[in-house]
Write a protein that holds these residues in place. Structure first.
Motif, PDB file in Angstrom:
ATOM      1  N   UNK A 112       0.807  -1.215   0.000  1.00  0.00           N
ATOM      2  CA  UNK A 112       0.000   0.000   0.000  1.00  0.00           C
ATOM      3  C   UNK A 112       0.843   1.268   0.000  1.00  0.00           C
ATOM      4  N   UNK A 113       2.095   1.168   0.447  1.00  0.00           N
ATOM      5  CA  UNK A 113       2.975   2.345   0.431  1.00  0.00           C
ATOM      6  C   UNK A 113       3.122   2.869  -0.989  1.00  0.00           C
ATOM      7  N   UNK A 114       3.244   1.942  -1.948  1.00  0.00           N
ATOM      8  CA  UNK A 114       3.347   2.326  -3.356  1.00  0.00           C
ATOM      9  C   UNK A 114       1.970   2.491  -3.982  1.00  0.00           C
ATOM     10  N   UNK A 115       1.083   1.552  -3.706  1.00  0.00           N
ATOM     11  CA  UNK A 115      -0.215   1.545  -4.369  1.00  0.00           C
ATOM     12  C   UNK A 115      -1.091   2.731  -3.997  1.00  0.00           C
ATOM     13  N   UNK A 171      -2.719   7.900   7.949  1.00  0.00           N
ATOM     14  CA  UNK A 171      -3.264   7.153   6.811  1.00  0.00           C
ATOM     15  C   UNK A 171      -3.584   5.710   7.174  1.00  0.00           C
ATOM     16  N   UNK A 172      -3.323   5.333   8.438  1.00  0.00           N
ATOM     17  CA  UNK A 172      -3.715   4.011   8.898  1.00  0.00           C
ATOM     18  C   UNK A 172      -2.735   2.896   8.622  1.00  0.00           C
ATOM     19  N   UNK A 173      -1.469   3.229   8.339  1.00  0.00           N
ATOM     20  CA  UNK A 173      -0.490   2.182   8.070  1.00  0.00           C
ATOM     21  C   UNK A 173       0.092   1.626   9.369  1.00  0.00           C
ATOM     22  N   UNK A 174       0.335   2.505  10.335  1.00  0.00           N
ATOM     23  CA  UNK A 174       0.874   2.095  11.622  1.00  0.00           C
ATOM     24  C   UNK A 174       0.057   2.745  12.728  1.00  0.00           C
ATOM     25  N   UNK A 175       0.288   2.299  13.957  1.00  0.00           N
ATOM     26  CA  UNK A 175      -0.387   2.908  15.098  1.00  0.00           C
ATOM     27  C   UNK A 175       0.607   3.050  16.235  1.00  0.00           C
ATOM     28  N   UNK A 176       0.298   3.933  17.169  1.00  0.00           N
ATOM     29  CA  UNK A 176       1.165   4.175  18.312  1.00  0.00           C
ATOM     30  C   UNK A 176       0.610   3.415  19.516  1.00  0.00           C
ATOM     31  N   UNK A 177       1.415   2.586  20.118  1.00  0.00           N
ATOM     32  CA  UNK A 177       0.992   1.807  21.284  1.00  0.00           C
ATOM     33  C   UNK A 177       1.910   2.101  22.457  1.00  0.00           C
ATOM     34  N   UNK A 178       1.577   1.532  23.615  1.00  0.00           N
ATOM     35  CA  UNK A 178       2.426   1.727  24.800  1.00  0.00           C
ATOM     36  C   UNK A 178       3.807   1.118  24.589  1.00  0.00           C
ATOM     37  N   UNK A 188     -10.537  -6.811   2.641  1.00  0.00           N
ATOM     38  CA  UNK A 188      -9.252  -6.862   1.953  1.00  0.00           C
ATOM     39  C   UNK A 188      -9.221  -5.803   0.877  1.00  0.00           C
ATOM     40  N   UNK A 189      -8.061  -5.619   0.261  1.00  0.00           N
ATOM     41  CA  UNK A 189      -7.880  -4.525  -0.692  1.00  0.00           C
ATOM     42  C   UNK A 189      -8.804  -4.647  -1.885  1.00  0.00           C
ATOM     43  N   UNK A 190      -9.146  -5.868  -2.294  1.00  0.00           N
ATOM     44  CA  UNK A 190     -10.016  -6.057  -3.447  1.00  0.00           C
ATOM     45  C   UNK A 190     -11.435  -5.595  -3.174  1.00  0.00           C
ATOM     46  N   UNK A 191     -11.787  -5.498  -1.868  1.00  0.00           N
ATOM     47  CA  UNK A 191     -13.153  -5.139  -1.504  1.00  0.00           C
ATOM     48  C   UNK A 191     -13.287  -3.678  -1.108  1.00  0.00           C
ATOM     49  N   UNK A 192     -12.209  -2.910  -1.209  1.00  0.00           N
ATOM     50  CA  UNK A 192     -12.236  -1.530  -0.722  1.00  0.00           C
ATOM     51  C   UNK A 192     -13.295  -0.709  -1.428  1.00  0.00           C
ATOM     52  N   UNK A 208      -8.535   8.672  -0.327  1.00  0.00           N
ATOM     53  CA  UNK A 208      -7.557   9.072  -1.335  1.00  0.00           C
ATOM     54  C   UNK A 208      -8.014   8.666  -2.725  1.00  0.00           C
ATOM     55  N   UNK A 209      -8.568   7.459  -2.835  1.00  0.00           N
ATOM     56  CA  UNK A 209      -9.009   6.969  -4.141  1.00  0.00           C
ATOM     57  C   UNK A 209     -10.139   7.827  -4.692  1.00  0.00           C
TER      58      UNK A 209
END
Length: 337
Positions: free
Chosen positions: A19-22, A74-81, A93-97, A210-211
């Motif tokens: 998803x970083x590229x896509x 953008x939802x790629x990572x999250x901040x945790x303790x 999944x990505x096909x169902x977005x 974004x799409x």
């Protein structure tokens, strides 16, 4: 005997989400990409800190925080303790977005009542203290402000910052979409006030990914280019096109896909028959050609009837009778304006 293949640099690799590229490479800046690659490369290393990354990449600590804030937004990572971690798996999944987004929009439309247009009064606009607090306490907002300054190529005014907060907090637009709006309005020579208007409109239309934003901007750019082509071909005076003019131009150029030569031929038929440019007349000519599969100037010429040159009105230079009932066109009230 031991067997070893020397892969050189390929002996050491690490995973980068597709998803970083896509999805994000168009909006992510060099700093955001550098920080993400560094974090992924040394994932699991407890010695990695903001200051360590700053030293290694020669990027300020504040910029490192803003970059991480971007990937969180953008939802790629999250901040945790325990530190940064991959964001929670999506329920689709990505096909169902696309299907998911359409379904979500349909449900929202079904459940909501017709809202009154958003009106933000002067007293409702975020003041400087509120804006400062949002920037200090939310890395995502800080990142948005920093990127907005880069897009505008100037420091943000109080009004600019207030507009950005409204687009995010009131209109509910994610930061990447807001930045795409800024890039678009700057490309057409508009400013922050117009960006806020666009943001409210997109929010009302459910354009919040974004799409969806990319598709909307593509449509707007195509419409603008199509109108420019029609304006030049038909010799129209420079002016801001009406909604109908934009729709006609987009339909003829983008939807039907006619070449400049064919568009000009339809215009000349209209001028020869009526003595002036009538959009409805041109549209009828083009629609007739399109329904018959006529797409090139050669097909336009060959479709004329060379045996009936006495009825060649409206086909000057075409060599014969037009492939439609010109008398019927002229008698129709559709072409009186």
């Amino acid at each position: 005997m031991s067997i070893k293949i020397n892969l050189g640099d390929w002996n050491g690799v690490f995973a980068v989400p597709s998803s970083v590229v896509d999805k994000y490479i168009k909006i992510a800046g060099a700093t955001q990409l550098k920080v993400l690659l560094y974090v992924l490369r040394y994932s699991g290393n407890t010695d990695i800190t903001i200051n360590k990354i700053s030293e290694e990449l020669n990027i300020s600590a504040d910029d490192i925080k803003d970059a991480i804030g971007f990937w969180i937004s953008v939802g790629l990572i999250k901040n945790t303790e325990d530190g940064l971690a991959p964001a929670d798996p999506q329920i689709i999944n990505s096909a169902d977005i696309s299907l998911y987004e359409e379904t979500k929009k349909a449900i929202a439309e079904e459940n909501k009542t017709t809202p009154a247009p958003r009106i933000v009064t002067k007293t409702q606009r975020p003041d400087a203290n509120f804006v400062s607090s949002r920037i200090a306490n939310d890395p995502e907002i800080a990142f948005m402000m920093q990127e907005a300054e880069m897009i505008l190529s100037r420091p943000l005014s109080g009004g600019d910052s207030s507009s950005l907060i409204i687009m995010h907090d009131t209109d509910g637009l994610p930061v990447p979409v807001i930045l795409m709006i800024l890039q678009y309005v700057m490309s057409i020579g508009k400013g922050m006030k117009y960006a806020e208007t666009v943001g409210a409109s997109w929010s009302a239309d459910g354009i919040n990914t974004i799409e969806q934003a990319e598709q909307k901007i593509k449509i707007l750019n195509n419409s603008k280019q199509a109108w420019k082509i029609i304006q030049e071909l038909f010799g129209l005076e420079s002016h801001s096109p009406s909604e109908k003019e934009k729709l006609n131009a987009t339909h003829w150029v983008c939807d039907m896909g006619f070449s400049r030569e064919v568009l000009r031929a339809a215009y000349e038929i209209c001028i020869d028959a009526k003595g002036k440019y009538l959009p409805n007349y041109v549209n009828k000519v083009l629609t007739t050609w399109y329904s018959k599969g006529i797409k090139t100037i050669e097909q336009v010429k060959s479709d004329s009837n060379p045996k009936d040159k006495n009825k060649s009105q409206g086909t000057s230079g075409m060599g014969g009778k037009p492939s439609f009932d010109l008398a019927e066109f002229e008698n129709s009230s559709l072409f009186d304006d």
